[in-house]
Design an enzyme around this catalytic site. Sequence first.
Site, PDB file in Angstrom:
ATOM      1  N   GLU A 148      73.154  53.834  35.195  1.00  0.00           N
ATOM      2  CA  GLU A 148      74.591  54.113  35.265  1.00  0.00           C
ATOM      3  C   GLU A 148      75.249  53.042  36.136  1.00  0.00           C
ATOM      4  O   GLU A 148      74.631  52.058  36.514  1.00  0.00           O
ATOM      5  CB  GLU A 148      74.845  55.508  35.853  1.00  0.00           C
ATOM      6  CG  GLU A 148      74.254  55.706  37.230  1.00  0.00           C
ATOM      7  CD  GLU A 148      74.305  57.140  37.710  1.00  0.00           C
ATOM      8  OE1 GLU A 148      75.044  57.955  37.135  1.00  0.00           O
ATOM      9  OE2 GLU A 148      73.579  57.461  38.678  1.00  0.00           O
ATOM     10  N   ASP A 179      80.331  56.076  45.451  1.00  0.00           N
ATOM     11  CA  ASP A 179      80.575  55.138  44.344  1.00  0.00           C
ATOM     12  C   ASP A 179      81.497  53.975  44.735  1.00  0.00           C
ATOM     13  O   ASP A 179      82.476  53.690  44.049  1.00  0.00           O
ATOM     14  CB  ASP A 179      81.178  55.868  43.146  1.00  0.00           C
ATOM     15  CG  ASP A 179      80.413  57.123  42.772  1.00  0.00           C
ATOM     16  OD1 ASP A 179      79.184  57.139  42.972  1.00  0.00           O
ATOM     17  OD2 ASP A 179      81.034  58.079  42.288  1.00  0.00           O
TER      18      ASP A 179
END
Length: 561
Positions: A186, A13
């Site tokens: 997302e 991420d």
Amino acid sequence: MITNPIFKGFNPDPCICRKGDDYYCAVSSFEWLPGIPVYHSRDLVHWELLTHVITDQVDLKRLPSAKGIWAPCLTYCEAEDRFYVVYGVMNSMNSRYFDVDNYVISAADICGPWSEPVYLHSAGFDASMLHDDDGRKYVVSLEWETREGYEKPGVICVCEYDPAQKHIVGYPQRIWRGSTDRGCIEAPHLTKRNGYYYLMCAEGGTGYNHCATMARSRHVFGPYEADPQGYFLTSTINNSNERADPDHWKFKYFNPESVLQKSGHASYVDLPNGETYVVHLTARPFVPDLRCTLGRETAIQKAQWSVDGWLRLTGDSPLAQLEVPEPNLPACPLPDMPSWDDFDDGRLHLCYYAPRILPESFASVTARPSYVRLRGQESRTSLHKVSILARKLTSVYTTVTTAVDFHPEVYQHSAGLIVYYDNQNYVNLRKTYSQTLGGSALSLVHLENGTKTEMLDTRTAVDDSQEIVMQVVFSGRKFHFAWAYKCTDGSGDACHGKLKTSELKQIGPDFDTSKFSDEYCKFGEFTGLFVGITCADRLLHERCADFDFFNYEADETKGVE
């Protein structure tokens, strides 16, 4: 050329930002502390682990594996000359409710001190912040959907944040459901460029159908238009419609032609010279098992803006590349994390982590000169206070060696070397007290998806007057443990554990490296494998073990089979 991944091992991420000539990239840390590692570079080629954002701001004790700190957003506000980090603490995923609390903190210096956390909202995970050029701030995130009859996992929402009131303005408003039909949208990031608000998202789930997409609008709250190409970064080219399936693994989309898999969850940075680079999540699985022992890693790609204002990877394909052209920046080598650590400099290096608690709460490098002393606490299966001091595994061709001075008196005392995915999946070579043998002994304990095996056939009596050298050797798909007494040079001085291979004796069987992975472990996902040293005192929480050194030798030139 830059060879990917740039941050090997558990580094998912990524979010990148620039201040002047310095580039900073933050990654997720989940249940491990210190939290939110920040890497630094001046040329996007050489990187150093510079700092961690989260120390004592959170309480992660008792959180299950793969919960904790998710998807930080690191930004630099030039108008304020200040760094901001937005992060979520995932508390529960029970019944797919995904209870997350999102916070923002800030600092004048990337190394802190950081402000007290300000609560934002709990609409959903992967929250991030835009500092608009008019001084206003906006928070964008996934809005997690739980209602029957609605597409799951949800859509992207945005709200304004009032820094004076330290509160969001109104409720988050839904703005985007995706540029593709891969579903599982997302990881939103809002940026502003040439009068457009660009919304970068991940779609397809953080598995084998992962991709990065963009949309844009003249207004923060929309309406947004999709990139006509659909996605600009992926590991698998397809036009799949997976909106009805919220599962993120999507093994059927594995691309055998690509080393880099699961590519998505990205952010970009524009360089002063006009170049653009994208950092993104990726993974390298064992094949055909499709198990990613190293977890989700960080890669980088060179990109450019098209004439009609959309981001594109250089070349003719949106597929993530293993090798990427270097930017036109002056080379700036940075120091690597040392492989040999003799604990002589009076501090713990930045590469060490512990599950749910800070390493400094149980590890001391001053209690005994040239050693690190670990105070034993609960069992390694605990979600509360566990004394494990570990490094991320960055290659499946790695040898880790340590030496321990430990004197157990009851069977609740143990210390040694551990290969640890989570509290339900690990192998521990330990020195403990054997009532059967009437003294100290070595043995292996193996947990596989919660099933514990005390490998009694490995039990070996050892001399308490000598330190024990312990070693684990990863050779691709297999790893094994070995041990020996620590050598001396004849004067009583230790040889720093530099033993000949012939002096180390294997203990126990070979273990399957691939099983220590997101895909195999049932009780946790999204992280990666660690290797470290550990001590337990399940009786009084006071017995200590002293470790003379920690030697981590990884061959990162080799990939995953």
